[in-house]
Design a protein around this motif. Structure first.
Motif, PDB file in Angstrom:
ATOM      1  N   LEU A   1     -15.451 -12.495 -11.781  1.00 53.75           N
ATOM      2  CA  LEU A   1     -14.602 -11.655 -10.934  1.00 53.75           C
ATOM      3  C   LEU A   1     -14.000 -10.500 -11.733  1.00 53.75           C
ATOM      4  O   LEU A   1     -13.987  -9.345 -11.288  1.00 53.75           O
ATOM      5  CB  LEU A   1     -13.495 -12.501 -10.311  1.00 53.75           C
ATOM      6  CG  LEU A   1     -12.526 -11.750  -9.398  1.00 53.75           C
ATOM      7  CD1 LEU A   1     -13.279 -11.105  -8.247  1.00 53.75           C
ATOM      8  CD2 LEU A   1     -11.444 -12.692  -8.863  1.00 53.75           C
TER       9      LEU A   1
ATOM     10  N   TRP B   1     -19.842 -10.090 -14.976  1.00 48.28           N
ATOM     11  CA  TRP B   1     -20.231 -10.415 -13.605  1.00 48.28           C
ATOM     12  C   TRP B   1     -21.579 -11.118 -13.537  1.00 48.28           C
ATOM     13  O   TRP B   1     -21.965 -11.634 -12.489  1.00 48.28           O
ATOM     14  CB  TRP B   1     -20.257  -9.147 -12.761  1.00 48.28           C
ATOM     15  CG  TRP B   1     -21.358  -8.189 -13.118  1.00 48.28           C
ATOM     16  CD1 TRP B   1     -21.325  -7.233 -14.077  1.00 48.28           C
ATOM     17  CD2 TRP B   1     -22.646  -8.123 -12.521  1.00 48.28           C
ATOM     18  NE1 TRP B   1     -22.519  -6.577 -14.121  1.00 48.28           N
ATOM     19  CE2 TRP B   1     -23.346  -7.092 -13.171  1.00 48.28           C
ATOM     20  CE3 TRP B   1     -23.292  -8.823 -11.498  1.00 48.28           C
ATOM     21  CZ2 TRP B   1     -24.645  -6.750 -12.845  1.00 48.28           C
ATOM     22  CZ3 TRP B   1     -24.593  -8.485 -11.172  1.00 48.28           C
ATOM     23  CH2 TRP B   1     -25.258  -7.456 -11.840  1.00 48.28           C
TER      24      TRP B   1
ATOM     25  N   ASN C   1     -17.368 -17.363  -7.713  1.00 47.23           N
ATOM     26  CA  ASN C   1     -16.259 -18.312  -7.837  1.00 47.23           C
ATOM     27  C   ASN C   1     -15.959 -18.619  -9.310  1.00 47.23           C
ATOM     28  O   ASN C   1     -15.803 -19.780  -9.709  1.00 47.23           O
ATOM     29  CB  ASN C   1     -16.591 -19.591  -7.073  1.00 47.23           C
ATOM     30  CG  ASN C   1     -15.365 -20.463  -6.863  1.00 47.23           C
ATOM     31  OD1 ASN C   1     -14.233 -19.958  -6.857  1.00 47.23           O
ATOM     32  ND2 ASN C   1     -15.561 -21.758  -6.716  1.00 47.23           N
TER      33      ASN C   1
ATOM     34  N   TRP D   1     -17.157 -11.691  -7.126  1.00 47.35           N
ATOM     35  CA  TRP D   1     -16.310 -12.536  -6.280  1.00 47.35           C
ATOM     36  C   TRP D   1     -17.078 -13.762  -5.778  1.00 47.35           C
ATOM     37  O   TRP D   1     -16.545 -14.881  -5.729  1.00 47.35           O
ATOM     38  CB  TRP D   1     -15.801 -11.708  -5.101  1.00 47.35           C
ATOM     39  CG  TRP D   1     -15.160 -12.524  -4.039  1.00 47.35           C
ATOM     40  CD1 TRP D   1     -13.886 -13.016  -4.027  1.00 47.35           C
ATOM     41  CD2 TRP D   1     -15.789 -12.994  -2.839  1.00 47.35           C
ATOM     42  NE1 TRP D   1     -13.672 -13.749  -2.892  1.00 47.35           N
ATOM     43  CE2 TRP D   1     -14.816 -13.751  -2.144  1.00 47.35           C
ATOM     44  CE3 TRP D   1     -17.055 -12.841  -2.280  1.00 47.35           C
ATOM     45  CZ2 TRP D   1     -15.095 -14.358  -0.918  1.00 47.35           C
ATOM     46  CZ3 TRP D   1     -17.328 -13.437  -1.074  1.00 47.35           C
ATOM     47  CH2 TRP D   1     -16.351 -14.180  -0.411  1.00 47.35           C
TER      48      TRP D   1
END
Length: 390
Positions: A201, A283, A196, A193
């Motif tokens: 995400l 991620w 950005n 998260w």
């Protein structure tokens, strides 16, 4: 004090007689090594200072009981980390070699049997530019990265190699390690998260999804082993397998745990949280340079922990069955590491043989296959316990 010889300052005292010794009446081999190293280092420094300023109080203080234990603790942490780090590098080297043979090529070839390739890759990654995107939440971005890597290193260091090689020896040791093990996916989700970036995400969300699907069956199988041994203490679980390894009554649990542990370590074919073809790097997308290198190293730390957990729960830990205590007490740390690397070899073969699964498939396998199998395994253990066999 005024001594003429350095040997008067370096005296190998009995570790167990030191009132500041942190492990009570239990012998700890790595602490003993660290204690002797500090006596050499601290004694040499004390002798040198006393040579320059005879009769000073600092020299006596350096070889006092409290300072010896304090210095030994620092060296102890370094020794533990170096052993785990080298074991992880060996795992990385083994994976490259085995995959090379499976793919009909030699694998890494730089240095001693190709081992220096790991060092060369580390230096190459260290030299890469360290970039941070403008729109990331910088504090969360850096803190989650530090926590992911830090927790991975912490649990790897907490894994005991034998009854005399450990960091902590709590009665709930196995549960504590699993609790730390379960933290990493949470940090990964927040890290995804904080970047950005939609790919990051999605990768973080997939990691959390994996955690829920596989950690519940893993916990049920761990509780089965604890029930069979009658204890949460790692040493007690290993000693309970002195004659018969738990893999025999819990063969269903072993196979299930092996796949769950592979998924927990985000290894192929369950590495959908970082699937390169779909999510660039999942991620990890916005982590560049050495940050990415440390993430990869953390993954291997967690892979090592997964294999070590299987060795402890199913393969008798550092014990060899049907041999005398004198044989079992001879280098049990080597026995434990050989078993752990054997389990890692199985994971490498799974990676080489199976294609990556889809997200819906991995969730289905977790809830519809592994979850019922873990319950079946628990029922078998319960029946063995009620029947008085264990």
């Amino acid at each position: 004090m005024a001594y003429s010889s350095i040997l008067n300052w370096i005296t190998f005292n009995d570790l167990m007689q030191n009132p500041w010794y942190p492990y009570g009446n239990t012998y700890n081999l790595p602490f003993d090594i660290a204690y002797k190293l500090w006596e050499i280092i601290g004694g040499a420094i004390a002798w040198l200072i006393n040579l320059l300023i005879p009769g000073n109080a600092v020299s006596t203080w350096l070889i006092s009981d409290g300072v010896c234990v304090g210095g030994a603790l620092i060296i102890f942490m370094i020794v533990i980390f170096l052993v785990v780090f080298i074991c992880t590098l060996i795992s990385l080297w083994m994976e490259r070699k085995v995959l090379g043979r499976v793919m009909d090529r030699r694998g890494t070839m730089i240095g001693m049997k190709g081992f220096l390739q790991c060092v060369a890759d580390g230096l190459k990654t260290f030299m890469k530019e360290n970039t941070i995107p403008k729109k990331v939440d910088k504090m969360t971005y850096m803190w989650t990265l530090s926590l992911v890597i830090g927790v991975s290193v912490l649990i790897a260091c907490m894994i005991p190699l034998s009854g005399r090689w450990f960091v902590v020896n709590y009665d709930t040791g196995l549960l504590i390690i699993m609790a730390f093990f379960a933290l990493a996916p949470f940090f990964i989700l927040v890290s995804g998260w904080a970047q950005n970036n939609k790919y990051s995400l999605i990768g973080g969300m997939r990691a959390a999804e994996l955690m829920i699907s596989y950690e519940v069956p893993m916990l049920i199988m761990i509780s089965s082993a604890c029930l069979l041994a009658g204890s949460f203490n790692i040493g007690d679980i290993v000693n309970a397998q002195r004659d018969v390894w738990f893999i025999i009554p819990m063969i269903v649990g072993f196979i299930t745990f092996l796949f769950c542990a592979t998924a927990e370590a985000e290894r192929t074919p369950f590495d959908i949280a970082e699937a390169e073809a779909e999510l660039v790097e999942g991620w990890q997308t916005e982590y560049a340079g050495m940050k990415w290198g440390l993430i990869m190293l953390g993954d291997y730390f967690r892979g090592y922990v997964s294999c070590a957990m299987i060795t402890i729960i199913f393969l008798g830990g550092w014990n060899i069955p049907f041999v005398s205590d004198s044989v079992n007490n001879f280098l049990p740390e080597v026995v434990f590491l050989l078993k752990t690397w054997f389990v890692f070899f199985l994971m490498i073969m799974i990676r080489a043989a199976l294609p990556r699964v889809r997200t819906d498939q991995i969730v289905n396998i977790g809830w519809k296959v592994f979850m019922p199998l873990s319950v079946v395994n628990f029922v078998i253990v319960l029946l063995l316990k009620l029947g008085g066999i264990y």
